[in-house]
Design a protein around this motif. Structure first.
Motif, mmCIF file in Angstrom:
data_model
loop_
_atom_site.group_PDB
_atom_site.id
_atom_site.type_symbol
_atom_site.label_atom_id
_atom_site.label_comp_id
_atom_site.label_asym_id
_atom_site.label_seq_id
_atom_site.Cartn_x
_atom_site.Cartn_y
_atom_site.Cartn_z
ATOM 1 N N VAL A 165 0.839 -1.198 0.000
ATOM 2 C CA VAL A 165 0.000 0.000 0.000
ATOM 3 C C VAL A 165 0.878 1.254 0.000
ATOM 4 O O VAL A 165 0.612 2.217 -0.728
ATOM 5 N N ARG A 166 1.938 1.246 0.811
ATOM 6 C CA ARG A 166 2.838 2.401 0.863
ATOM 7 C C ARG A 166 3.524 2.646 -0.479
ATOM 8 O O ARG A 166 3.776 3.797 -0.863
ATOM 9 N N ASP A 167 3.859 1.558 -1.176
ATOM 10 C CA ASP A 167 4.549 1.668 -2.463
ATOM 11 C C ASP A 167 3.597 1.864 -3.632
ATOM 12 O O ASP A 167 4.044 2.004 -4.774
ATOM 13 N N GLY A 168 2.286 1.863 -3.335
ATOM 14 C CA GLY A 168 1.290 1.947 -4.386
ATOM 15 C C GLY A 168 1.138 3.349 -4.938
ATOM 16 O O GLY A 168 1.988 4.230 -4.704
ATOM 17 N N PRO A 169 0.061 3.598 -5.654
ATOM 18 C CA PRO A 169 -0.180 4.916 -6.238
ATOM 19 C C PRO A 169 -0.153 6.013 -5.176
ATOM 20 O O PRO A 169 -0.451 5.782 -4.008
#
Length: 310
Positions: free
Chosen positions: A94-98
């Motif tokens: 989630v942190r590395d997501g959009p």
């Protein structure tokens, strides 16, 4: 997984778990992948929380995920927890997501936690996201309660993210800060913040709660001005019953400490008359203790013992 073995062996960053977790996530249906990513910030969850988050009738999906192995565990009836390694993997995804996806999921998760009464988790998430306004509002509503439960470190970290603007808009949050400062022994600073909070609070009920906390500090220090602070607010009445009883009991204690025995006895008797409708065991126990204190100062040890047995 022979086909994936070269990728695993050549993983220069030493992340074999992440490789298998990616495979496990990719193997789930799209709705399950969305569920996993949207709920991974909860330390644990139950059906009530999922309903509040919009995941109604999720039981069949939860059964499948529990059966998949090392993803989700059932802790008890209708209560679940992620395998911690897998939850950490999902959070990193989630942190590395959009852009903004972590903030959006975290903000929604905080609101849902608050909706179902998980105040500590809500405050922790709002603090990490530096969401000052909802954090100040939640600290105003639950900060004293969390301090009483011993969660001072959590409250201290949360207060550290607020600016003067939030303390001006939410005077109870400033009073919560004052309570912590008092616990740390900085009474002069705490008093200044308490008085500032009382001067700026507009809500009647919130004012009573702040006065009770400040007066408690003054009574502990045997200060006579606790009486001056408490007298008008007890006299005006109109507070919730539990707060009204607590304010009156505190005033009776202050009267007794400063040798105003008749006023102490009258005030504690009025509070005891109201106690019959109070269900909170902590409020009841504290008032009986205060009644015993008043009786002790009135040199009535038998009555003091009778209240102690209550």
């Amino acid at each position: 997984d022979i086909a994936g073995l070269p990728a695993l062996v050549s993983d220069g960053q030493g992340r074999p778990y992440a490789y298998f977790a990616e495979r496990a996530l990719a193997a789930r249906p799209e709705v399950e992948r969305r569920f996993l990513l949207e709920t991974c910030l909860y330390k644990h969850f139950d059906v009530e929380l999922l309903d509040a988050a919009g995941w109604v009738n999720a039981a069949p999906m939860l059964d499948r995920l529990c059966s998949a192995g090392a993803i989700l565990f059932r802790e008890g009836p209708r209560r679940y927890r992620y395998h911690e390694l897998f939850r950490s993997f999902l959070e990193q995804r989630v942190r590395d997501g959009p852009e903004h996806s972590y903030g959006e999921i975290g903000s929604v998760s905080a609101v849902v936690c608050g909706r179902v009464g998980r105040w500590s988790d809500a405050i922790e998430l709002h603090t990490e996201l530096h969401e000052a306004v909802p954090l100040a509002r939640l600290l105003s509503e639950r900060g004293f309660e969390l301090i009483d439960r011993g969660e001072t470190d959590l409250v201290y970290r949360a207060l550290g993210t607020l600016s003067d603007a939030e303390f001006t808009a939410f005077p109870v949050a400033l009073a919560v800060k004052a309570s912590l400062e008092s616990l740390h022994g900085s009474f002069d600073v705490a008093e200044a913040w308490f008085r500032d909070a009382i001067a700026h609070v507009e809500d009647f009920g919130q004012r009573g709660a702040i006065v009770f906390r400040f007066a408690t500090d003054l009574v502990r220090q045997d200060r006579r001005d606790a009486i001056e602070l408490l007298q008008p607010i007890v006299a005006e009445g109109g507070h919730d019953l539990e707060l009204a009883v607590s304010l009156a009991g505190l005033l009776a204690t202050a009267y007794a400490t400063h040798q105003q025995g008749e006023l102490a006895a009258q005030t504690i008797e009025r509070a005891l008359d109201q106690l019959i409708d109070v269900n909170d065991s902590a409020v009841r126990a504290k008032l009986y203790f205060q009644a015993g204190y008043v009786a002790f100062f009135a040199r009535d040890p038998e009555r003091a013992k009778a209240y102690a047995r209550q």
